[in-house]
Design an enzyme around this catalytic site. Structure first.
Site, PDB file in Angstrom:
ATOM      1  N   TRP A   1      -3.916  -0.201   4.226  1.00  0.00           N
ATOM      2  CA  TRP A   1      -3.226   0.744   5.107  1.00  0.00           C
ATOM      3  C   TRP A   1      -2.854   0.000   6.394  1.00  0.00           C
ATOM      4  O   TRP A   1      -3.620  -0.837   6.867  1.00  0.00           O
ATOM      5  CB  TRP A   1      -4.164   1.927   5.408  1.00  0.00           C
ATOM      6  CG  TRP A   1      -3.507   3.053   6.159  1.00  0.00           C
ATOM      7  CD1 TRP A   1      -2.847   4.103   5.610  1.00  0.00           C
ATOM      8  CD2 TRP A   1      -3.449   3.230   7.583  1.00  0.00           C
ATOM      9  NE1 TRP A   1      -2.369   4.928   6.605  1.00  0.00           N
ATOM     10  CE2 TRP A   1      -2.724   4.420   7.827  1.00  0.00           C
ATOM     11  CE3 TRP A   1      -3.927   2.509   8.676  1.00  0.00           C
ATOM     12  CZ2 TRP A   1      -2.482   4.908   9.104  1.00  0.00           C
ATOM     13  CZ3 TRP A   1      -3.680   2.987   9.955  1.00  0.00           C
ATOM     14  CH2 TRP A   1      -2.963   4.175  10.162  1.00  0.00           C
ATOM     15  N   ARG A  18      -0.573  16.702  13.151  1.00  0.00           N
ATOM     16  CA  ARG A  18       0.359  15.932  12.318  1.00  0.00           C
ATOM     17  C   ARG A  18       0.712  16.595  10.988  1.00  0.00           C
ATOM     18  O   ARG A  18       0.154  17.595  10.602  1.00  0.00           O
ATOM     19  CB  ARG A  18      -0.209  14.540  12.052  1.00  0.00           C
ATOM     20  CG  ARG A  18      -1.540  14.508  11.356  1.00  0.00           C
ATOM     21  CD  ARG A  18      -1.979  13.056  11.098  1.00  0.00           C
ATOM     22  NE  ARG A  18      -3.318  13.000  10.547  1.00  0.00           N
ATOM     23  CZ  ARG A  18      -4.424  12.890  11.283  1.00  0.00           C
ATOM     24  NH1 ARG A  18      -4.363  12.788  12.583  1.00  0.00           N
ATOM     25  NH2 ARG A  18      -5.612  12.893  10.696  1.00  0.00           N
ATOM     26  N   ASP A  19       1.639  15.951  10.295  1.00  0.00           N
ATOM     27  CA  ASP A  19       2.040  16.253   8.921  1.00  0.00           C
ATOM     28  C   ASP A  19       2.845  17.558   8.813  1.00  0.00           C
ATOM     29  O   ASP A  19       2.431  18.508   8.132  1.00  0.00           O
ATOM     30  CB  ASP A  19       0.817  16.287   7.979  1.00  0.00           C
ATOM     31  CG  ASP A  19      -0.034  15.023   8.093  1.00  0.00           C
ATOM     32  OD1 ASP A  19       0.519  14.001   8.556  1.00  0.00           O
ATOM     33  OD2 ASP A  19      -1.214  15.055   7.735  1.00  0.00           O
ATOM     34  N   TRP A  55       0.830  -1.212   0.000  1.00  0.00           N
ATOM     35  CA  TRP A  55       0.000   0.000   0.000  1.00  0.00           C
ATOM     36  C   TRP A  55       0.862   1.259   0.000  1.00  0.00           C
ATOM     37  O   TRP A  55       1.910   1.287   0.656  1.00  0.00           O
ATOM     38  CB  TRP A  55      -0.852  -0.030   1.273  1.00  0.00           C
ATOM     39  CG  TRP A  55      -1.442   1.288   1.676  1.00  0.00           C
ATOM     40  CD1 TRP A  55      -0.811   2.296   2.345  1.00  0.00           C
ATOM     41  CD2 TRP A  55      -2.784   1.722   1.451  1.00  0.00           C
ATOM     42  NE1 TRP A  55      -1.691   3.348   2.545  1.00  0.00           N
ATOM     43  CE2 TRP A  55      -2.907   3.019   2.014  1.00  0.00           C
ATOM     44  CE3 TRP A  55      -3.915   1.153   0.822  1.00  0.00           C
ATOM     45  CZ2 TRP A  55      -4.089   3.745   1.968  1.00  0.00           C
ATOM     46  CZ3 TRP A  55      -5.093   1.884   0.793  1.00  0.00           C
ATOM     47  CH2 TRP A  55      -5.184   3.162   1.358  1.00  0.00           C
ATOM     48  N   GLN A  80       4.076   7.541   2.118  1.00  0.00           N
ATOM     49  CA  GLN A  80       3.504   6.679   3.146  1.00  0.00           C
ATOM     50  C   GLN A  80       3.356   5.274   2.552  1.00  0.00           C
ATOM     51  O   GLN A  80       2.789   5.099   1.464  1.00  0.00           O
ATOM     52  CB  GLN A  80       2.130   7.220   3.574  1.00  0.00           C
ATOM     53  CG  GLN A  80       2.204   8.501   4.368  1.00  0.00           C
ATOM     54  CD  GLN A  80       2.692   8.236   5.781  1.00  0.00           C
ATOM     55  OE1 GLN A  80       1.937   7.818   6.635  1.00  0.00           O
ATOM     56  NE2 GLN A  80       3.971   8.486   6.020  1.00  0.00           N
ATOM     57  N   ASN A 108       0.191   5.736   0.493  1.00  0.00           N
ATOM     58  CA  ASN A 108      -0.623   6.956   0.426  1.00  0.00           C
ATOM     59  C   ASN A 108       0.286   8.176   0.271  1.00  0.00           C
ATOM     60  O   ASN A 108       1.135   8.168  -0.639  1.00  0.00           O
ATOM     61  CB  ASN A 108      -1.695   7.059   1.515  1.00  0.00           C
ATOM     62  CG  ASN A 108      -1.279   6.855   2.946  1.00  0.00           C
ATOM     63  OD1 ASN A 108      -0.956   5.753   3.354  1.00  0.00           O
ATOM     64  ND2 ASN A 108      -1.294   7.913   3.745  1.00  0.00           N
ATOM     65  N   ASP A 109       0.150   9.197   1.055  1.00  0.00           N
ATOM     66  CA  ASP A 109       0.705  10.528   0.788  1.00  0.00           C
ATOM     67  C   ASP A 109       2.162  10.580   0.300  1.00  0.00           C
ATOM     68  O   ASP A 109       3.028   9.906   0.864  1.00  0.00           O
ATOM     69  CB  ASP A 109       0.692  11.367   2.072  1.00  0.00           C
ATOM     70  CG  ASP A 109      -0.529  11.149   2.911  1.00  0.00           C
ATOM     71  OD1 ASP A 109      -1.479  10.514   2.447  1.00  0.00           O
ATOM     72  OD2 ASP A 109      -0.530  11.620   4.054  1.00  0.00           O
TER      73      ASP A 109
HETATM   74  C1  FRU Z   1      -3.434  11.682   5.125  1.00  0.00           C
HETATM   75  C2  FRU Z   1      -2.927  10.998   6.374  1.00  0.00           C
HETATM   76  C3  FRU Z   1      -2.017  11.925   7.139  1.00  0.00           C
HETATM   77  C4  FRU Z   1      -1.199  10.966   7.957  1.00  0.00           C
HETATM   78  C5  FRU Z   1      -1.027   9.814   7.008  1.00  0.00           C
HETATM   79  C6  FRU Z   1      -1.019   8.472   7.656  1.00  0.00           C
HETATM   80  O1  FRU Z   1      -3.654  10.853   4.051  1.00  0.00           O
HETATM   81  O2  FRU Z   1      -4.014  10.564   7.174  1.00  0.00           O
HETATM   82  O3  FRU Z   1      -2.686  12.891   7.898  1.00  0.00           O
HETATM   83  O4  FRU Z   1       0.026  11.499   8.347  1.00  0.00           O
HETATM   84  O5  FRU Z   1      -2.112   9.878   6.092  1.00  0.00           O
HETATM   85  O6  FRU Z   1      -0.759   7.480   6.727  1.00  0.00           O
END
Ligand code: FRU
Length: 498
Positions: A68, A166-167, A41, A60, A43-44
């Site tokens: 996830w 976060r982030d 998987w 990610q 993501n970001d």
């Molecule tokens: C957004 C998110 C972020 C977090 C990450 C976790 O897609 O939820 O806020 O850091 O993905 O995978």
């Protein structure tokens, strides 16, 4: 075991399991020229940077399955953003602060020439899920080659009672480093918290620099803040906004506000919030400044809530968008278009020239293609067709995705009602009324990105075709189409390995 060897052990374990998963990967929808993990998987996009002569893209990643799960940072790099090399997984959960995940963040090159990666160390308060909230802190990891990172621990704690925090996104203005972090305030409002530092290690709270105007929004994920021209853009992913017309239709949406900002001051918004892309799959965009000054963005194409067709049996899930260059138009709207380098992926170009498509006529553009680009220009003044319709990924079972300029709706729509696989539904970008319609469409094995009038709007969605040849057809509906030009390009793989 010390911190370093715990990290090494976690990375080894992840690599091994991901290698086994890779053997099970099915490629019918696996991207040829978009970034995805070898298996598992993603993501970001995270840590976008130019370091040691290469573009570094982290993301990610859950290397253990196509779902996830505890987050790692995957990694690819490139000299030119055209051909990508897979790099080892960069970060894995290995210390108490990131016990349940190395969440999203960004990277900058410090004055000492090292790469500083900031990420959110994530823990579930109850150890298993969000029911009792999260413990989220901002952490630092430093690298001398972009590949091996040394974790340096927590640099921003934040208040202990925040549900979401976060982030981190870092940039430098003048002599000062700035960090914004997305937060859910104690009043349950989405805010951006701004911190400052002179050395990348010691951070002091500056102010709440932005609060989402929409009272339903309780958290801003993946914030970014950057100068463009003489303005500042705040890009964020509001959680909690209600669906309205073509807006906020996805369970996760991304957009922006443009304004003025000076170090030490408040952000003064000059625009309302506006979506950046109108498709089903565009989330968590992050930008960075390329060495030549261009502001470049990658977004994530995926879905947290609605299952993705690749999750069932294909052993991978999620990809990034193509890199896109940002600019502001005179109305302070953000434009995004594929970076010029993407044209280097073109092989085997067919120029179909200008022609008239008759009443209710279809013209097959491609009999069978997986990865290609369509550049279409239509004279709308001489066009009477209700829609300028492109039926893409059309397969023998009747499945396809429609991309169309709709003259009744005044939108460019992407409609998946005939999808053989995956989620259905339609989306649509507003159309600015220009009589010269230009569509640039990038099709990969499982995705479609539509750019309208040189990036004035974009529509980005997954599209998973059925078995057999995948055709592309241009069609008119209850009228005729004046095609000024139509060029087709096949696109090659962006990978230096598989
Ligand atoms: C957004 C998110 C972020 C977090 C990450 C976790 O897609 O939820 O806020 O850091 O993905 O995978």
């Amino acid at each position: 075991m010390n911190v370093k060897s715990q990290q090494t052990e976690q990375l080894e374990r992840a690599k091994e399991t991901n290698g086994v998963l890779r053997q099970k990967r099915v490629d019918r929808w696996y991207p040829l020229y978009h970034i995805a993990a070898p298996a598992g998987w993603i993501n970001d996009p995270n840590g976008l940077s130019f370091y040691r002569g290469r573009y570094q893209v982290y993301f990610q990643h859950h290397p253990y399955s196509a779902q996830w799960g505890p987050m790692h940072w995957g990694h690819v790099s490139s000299e030119d953003m055209v051909t990508w090399r897979r790099e080892p997984i960069a970060l894995a959960p290995s210390v108490e602060a990131d016990r349940d995940g190395v969440f999203s963040g960004s990277a900058v090159v410090g004055d000492d020439g090292k790469l500083y990666a900031f990420y959110t160390g994530h823990r579930w308060r109850n150890g298993v899920n969000e029911d009792e909230g999260n413990l989220q802190v901002q952490c630092l990891a430093v690298s001398e080659d972009g590949i091996v990172f040394e974790k340096r621990g927590v640099v921003v704690e934040g208040p202990a009672d925040l549900l979401h925090f976060r982030d981190p996104k870092i940039w430098r203005t003048g002599d000062t480093w700035w960090m914004i972090v997305g937060a859910c305030s104690l009043e349950n409002r989405g805010e951006l918290w701004l911190y400052r530092s002179s050395n990348l290690t010691d951070w002091a709270f500056d102010r709440v620099v932005f609060r989402a105007p929409d009272p339903d929004v309780y958290m801003l994920e993946c914030p970014d803040m950057f100068p463009l021209g003489n303005k500042w853009v705040i890009l964020y992913c509001p959680m909690g906004s209600k669906k309205e017309g073509f807006q906020a239709r996805n369970s996760h949406n991304a957009g922006y506000v443009v304004g003025d900002w000076k170090p030490g001051g408040d952000f003064q918004p000059l625009t309302d919030y506006r979506p950046l892309d109108w498709g089903h799959q565009f989330y968590a965009p992050q930008t960075f400044e390329a060495p030549d000054g261009r502001r470049i963005l990658f977004g994530w194409m995926g879905s947290f809530e609605i299952p993705v067709a690749t999750q069932a049996a294909d052993a991978w899930c999620g990809q990034l968008t193509v890199p896109r260059e940002l600019s502001l138009d005179e109305k302070l709207q953000l434009q995004n278009r594929p970076i010029a380098e993407i044209e280097r992926l073109r092989v085997n170009t067919q120029d179909l020239g200008s022609f008239e498509l008759g009443l209710n006529e279809d013209r097959v553009l491609l009999e069978d293609a997986e990865a290609y680009e369509i550049e279409l220009e239509v004279d709308l003044e001489r066009t009477t067709s209700e829609r300028v319709s492109l039926t893409l990924g059309a397969t023998a079972d009747g499945g396809s995705t429609l991309v169309a300029y709709d003259d009744l709706m005044h939108r460019v729509v992407l409609d998946r009602r005939a999808a053989t696989h995956g989620d259905r539904g339609h989306r649509g970008a507003p159309y600015d009324g220009s009589k010269r319609l230009r569509l640039r469409i990038l099709v990969d094995r499982g995705s479609i990105e539509v750019f309208v009038n040189d990036g004035a709007e974009s529509v980005t969605s997954f599209a998973f075709p059925g078995e057999g040849p995948r055709a592309a057809v241009l069609g008119s509906e209850s009228g005729t189409i004046a095609v000024k030009s139509l060029v087709l390009h096949h696109l090659r793989s962006a990978w230096s390995d598989s």
